[in-house]
Design a protein around this motif. Structure first.
Motif, PDB file in Angstrom:
ATOM      1  N   LEU A   1       0.808  -1.223   0.000  1.00 42.92           N
ATOM      2  CA  LEU A   1       0.000   0.000   0.000  1.00 42.92           C
ATOM      3  C   LEU A   1       0.844   1.279   0.000  1.00 42.92           C
ATOM      4  O   LEU A   1       0.484   2.236  -0.686  1.00 42.92           O
ATOM      5  CB  LEU A   1      -0.991  -0.022   1.159  1.00 42.92           C
ATOM      6  N   PRO A   2       1.990   1.342   0.720  1.00 39.49           N
ATOM      7  CA  PRO A   2       2.860   2.513   0.525  1.00 39.49           C
ATOM      8  C   PRO A   2       3.353   2.624  -0.914  1.00 39.49           C
ATOM      9  O   PRO A   2       3.417   3.720  -1.480  1.00 39.49           O
ATOM     10  CB  PRO A   2       4.036   2.269   1.488  1.00 39.49           C
ATOM     11  N   PHE A   3       3.689   1.479  -1.506  1.00 41.30           N
ATOM     12  CA  PHE A   3       4.124   1.433  -2.908  1.00 41.30           C
ATOM     13  C   PHE A   3       3.037   1.991  -3.816  1.00 41.30           C
ATOM     14  O   PHE A   3       3.292   2.832  -4.689  1.00 41.30           O
ATOM     15  CB  PHE A   3       4.466  -0.017  -3.271  1.00 41.30           C
ATOM     16  N   LEU A   4       1.792   1.561  -3.603  1.00 40.32           N
ATOM     17  CA  LEU A   4       0.681   2.017  -4.437  1.00 40.32           C
ATOM     18  C   LEU A   4       0.450   3.519  -4.272  1.00 40.32           C
ATOM     19  O   LEU A   4       0.350   4.258  -5.261  1.00 40.32           O
ATOM     20  CB  LEU A   4      -0.595   1.251  -4.068  1.00 40.32           C
TER      21      LEU A   4
ATOM     22  N   LEU B   1      -3.339  11.401  -0.956  1.00 36.66           N
ATOM     23  CA  LEU B   1      -2.424  10.328  -1.325  1.00 36.66           C
ATOM     24  C   LEU B   1      -1.141  10.382  -0.503  1.00 36.66           C
ATOM     25  O   LEU B   1      -0.579   9.350  -0.132  1.00 36.66           O
ATOM     26  CB  LEU B   1      -2.098  10.394  -2.815  1.00 36.66           C
ATOM     27  N   THR B   2      -0.672  11.589  -0.212  1.00 38.90           N
ATOM     28  CA  THR B   2       0.533  11.724   0.616  1.00 38.90           C
ATOM     29  C   THR B   2       0.266  11.251   2.041  1.00 38.90           C
ATOM     30  O   THR B   2       1.077  10.525   2.632  1.00 38.90           O
ATOM     31  CB  THR B   2       1.020  13.186   0.627  1.00 38.90           C
ATOM     32  N   ILE B   3      -0.890  11.651   2.588  1.00 38.74           N
ATOM     33  CA  ILE B   3      -1.259  11.188   3.932  1.00 38.74           C
ATOM     34  C   ILE B   3      -1.363   9.663   3.947  1.00 38.74           C
ATOM     35  O   ILE B   3      -0.880   8.994   4.873  1.00 38.74           O
ATOM     36  CB  ILE B   3      -2.593  11.822   4.373  1.00 38.74           C
TER      37      ILE B   3
ATOM     38  N   GLY C   1       0.149   7.557   1.916  1.00 32.79           N
ATOM     39  CA  GLY C   1       1.489   6.993   1.806  1.00 32.79           C
ATOM     40  C   GLY C   1       2.227   7.002   3.128  1.00 32.79           C
ATOM     41  O   GLY C   1       2.843   5.998   3.527  1.00 32.79           O
ATOM     42  N   LEU C   2       2.160   8.122   3.855  1.00 36.65           N
ATOM     43  CA  LEU C   2       2.842   8.221   5.153  1.00 36.65           C
ATOM     44  C   LEU C   2       2.225   7.265   6.170  1.00 36.65           C
ATOM     45  O   LEU C   2       2.932   6.610   6.949  1.00 36.65           O
ATOM     46  CB  LEU C   2       2.777   9.663   5.655  1.00 36.65           C
ATOM     47  N   LEU C   3       0.892   7.188   6.172  1.00 31.85           N
ATOM     48  CA  LEU C   3       0.201   6.257   7.073  1.00 31.85           C
ATOM     49  C   LEU C   3       0.661   4.831   6.824  1.00 31.85           C
ATOM     50  O   LEU C   3       1.014   4.093   7.761  1.00 31.85           O
ATOM     51  CB  LEU C   3      -1.312   6.376   6.854  1.00 31.85           C
ATOM     52  N   PHE C   4       0.688   4.439   5.563  1.00 28.59           N
ATOM     53  CA  PHE C   4       1.050   3.065   5.238  1.00 28.59           C
ATOM     54  C   PHE C   4       2.536   2.790   5.478  1.00 28.59           C
ATOM     55  O   PHE C   4       2.911   1.651   5.782  1.00 28.59           O
ATOM     56  CB  PHE C   4       0.661   2.744   3.797  1.00 28.59           C
ATOM     57  N   ILE C   5       3.374   3.799   5.351  1.00 29.47           N
ATOM     58  CA  ILE C   5       4.794   3.616   5.678  1.00 29.47           C
ATOM     59  C   ILE C   5       4.952   3.318   7.175  1.00 29.47           C
ATOM     60  O   ILE C   5       5.705   2.414   7.568  1.00 29.47           O
ATOM     61  CB  ILE C   5       5.614   4.854   5.278  1.00 29.47           C
ATOM     62  N   VAL C   6       4.235   4.079   8.020  1.00 31.07           N
ATOM     63  CA  VAL C   6       4.292   3.831   9.462  1.00 31.07           C
ATOM     64  C   VAL C   6       3.834   2.410   9.784  1.00 31.07           C
ATOM     65  O   VAL C   6       4.478   1.672  10.541  1.00 31.07           O
ATOM     66  CB  VAL C   6       3.420   4.856  10.226  1.00 31.07           C
ATOM     67  N   LEU C   7       2.708   1.985   9.178  1.00 34.97           N
ATOM     68  CA  LEU C   7       2.189   0.632   9.416  1.00 34.97           C
ATOM     69  C   LEU C   7       3.133  -0.425   8.868  1.00 34.97           C
ATOM     70  O   LEU C   7       3.293  -1.502   9.464  1.00 34.97           O
ATOM     71  CB  LEU C   7       0.801   0.496   8.791  1.00 34.97           C
TER      72      LEU C   7
END
Length: 471
Positions: free
Chosen positions: A417-420, A447-449, A451-457
């Motif tokens: 999901l961060p990749f997407l 989309l940025t939010i 991406g950041l959310l999914f990076i944390v997860l």
């Protein structure tokens, strides 16, 4: 409910940016066209999502209702971006990824091979559980799981998108009726529910991470990326369908929100108020069935198990169809690249893949028109991946899941999901996308939010893996 005349309406040369007026004229956003959104909602919300929401309601009552709503808004943004790429460029999402570099292809192929192997077993087991509970004396869980996998294989193998969408719509109707019925049956406290829309964190350890996990887990997997392929399979291949796609996408995640909020109500009222804990994973829903039987009788419990089966089986056939479409597109892109190199054409240069009209250059591109034609669903890569999702995972059903593979599955799944999200930001802010369809401030922010959310997860998921036992 589903309109199946899309293919006839989108003939023309959209892949080359030379669409005629009839093909590119804007369509009114009519309810009669809704379809891919229903498919993505049904596929994205599996038994695991319902259990996670149920446990959130059980642990925190209505406190995290706002997080479930935000999760739906985040996924609306991701799916809309994927659909907008397909319609505005006439190219598939994998074609866009490939223009960013070969690393995207390597990530995708490793991901779908490992993910598909483990997910296949999980999806079959999840679909078999409610059947075994409904018919306990017929056969063991493993054989129910095998049966659901084979039924899914045969159904997707022999049916085109139109039939697939109709069946998904019926099963979504079952899911909708069951979850809403349960939400009403437990008599929710509407005052507390409205209070739960205020962004408040539970006063417990790891509450921030638990909240982020709920936001990130509301109906979102690789099926978000598959949405653009279902949009094309419906016959929507150019910007004339943009308004329709956006309405369709909103319907998808309003439906998802209703499923999730209904289960949070059940968790808050039935479990939280009684201090009843259930197991995580699919077996938590079996426990819920037992609790419902004690509270409301056998009929309600059976009704719930039917909804549980609809939830699990829609995820199974949705992945069998959608991810197989994506894999077929990957293989076709690879084949065209090889053919292009053999004739000296080479790959489409990164960053120069489209003109302002969505034109594509180079021999390696794959278009939405090809998906709309139905050729992908009849191709050998599509059917090969169907077989991969079905037969190798049967071994895992009987022998247990290999430890190291499960760790890799968790890591790759967390990274997708961060990749997407971040690749969509890249694609939709570059010259690959026609100027008028590039991201605005709202899309970029969401989309940025995301991406950041999914990076944390993703980091949390990687951190939590038992790496010391891996080596």
């Amino acid at each position: 409910m589903a309109d199946t005349s899309g293919n006839a309406d989108t003939t023309g040369s959209t892949a080359t940016g030379e669409t005629g007026k009839a093909a590119s004229a804007p369509r009114k956003s009519s309810w009669k066209y809704i379809g891919p959104g229903i498919v993505v909602a049904a596929t994205g919300v599996g038994a695991g999502d319902l259990v996670a929401t149920l446990i959130a309601g059980s642990n925190f009552g209505y406190t995290l209702l706002w997080a479930a709503v935000i999760g739906c808004l985040v996924k609306i943004s991701l799916a809309e971006a994927a659909g907008r790429w397909h319609l505005s460029t006439g190219r598939t999402l994998f074609d866009g990824w490939a223009s960013l570099g070969r690393w995207t292809s390597w990530f995708f192929v490793v991901y779908v091979v490992i993910w598909g192997f483990v997910y296949g077993a999980a999806a079959m087991s999840s679909s078999g559980l409610p059947l075994q509970a409904l018919f306990p004396d017929v056969m063991d869980l493993e054989w129910w799981a095998v049966l659901t996998g084979l039924v899914g294989l045969v159904f997707v193998w022999f049916n085109k998108y139109e039939v697939f969408e109709k069946v998904m719509t019926v099963l979504v109707g079952v899911m909708f009726v069951v979850t809403v019925y349960l939400a009403i049956r437990v008599t929710p406290n509407l005052g507390d529910a409205f209070a739960g829309l205020l962004p408040v964190l539970p006063d417990e350890k790891d509450s921030i991470l638990n909240t982020l996990g709920l936001i990130g887990g509301v109906g979102g997997t690789i099926t978000l990326a598959a949405y653009g392929y279902w949009v094309n399979a419906k016959g929507w291949t150019n910007t004339g369908w943009m308004k329709v796609m956006r309405l369709d996408n909103r319907v998808a995640y309003i439906t998802t929100g209703i499923f999730v909020i209904s289960m949070l109500f059940v968790g808050a009222e039935l479990l939280h108020s009684s201090n009843v804990a259930i197991a995580s994973g699919d077996k938590g829903l079996i426990q819920l069935g037992d609790i419902l039987e004690d509270e409301y009788g056998t009929a309600t419990a059976k009704f719930f198990l039917i909804g549980f089966f609809a939830t699990s089986f829609t995820s199974l056939i949705g992945v069998w169809h959608g991810v197989s479409l994506m894999f077929a597109d990957f293989v076709e892109r690879y084949r065209k690249d090889r053919a292009g190199r053999a004739t000296g054409e080479g790959e489409t240069p990164a960053g120069k893949a489209t003109s302002g009209k969505g034109e594509t250059s180079g021999e390696g591109t794959t278009s939405g028109e090809e998906v709309a034609s139905g050729a992908r669903e009849r191709s050998w890569p599509f059917r090969a991946y169907l077989l991969w999702l079905t037969f190798p995972p049967i071994v895992l059903l009987f022998q247990g899941e290999p430890f190291r593979l499960i760790i890799l599955y968790g890591v790759l799944g967390a990274a997708f999901l961060p990749f997407l999200a971040l690749t969509l930001v890249w694609l939709l802010n570059s010259s690959r996308t026609p100027t008028e369809w590039r991201n605005g401030i709202l899309s970029n922010s969401m989309l940025t939010i995301a991406g950041l959310l999914f990076i944390v997860l993703c980091v949390k998921q990687i951190w939590d893996q038992p790496w010391s036992e891996f080596f």
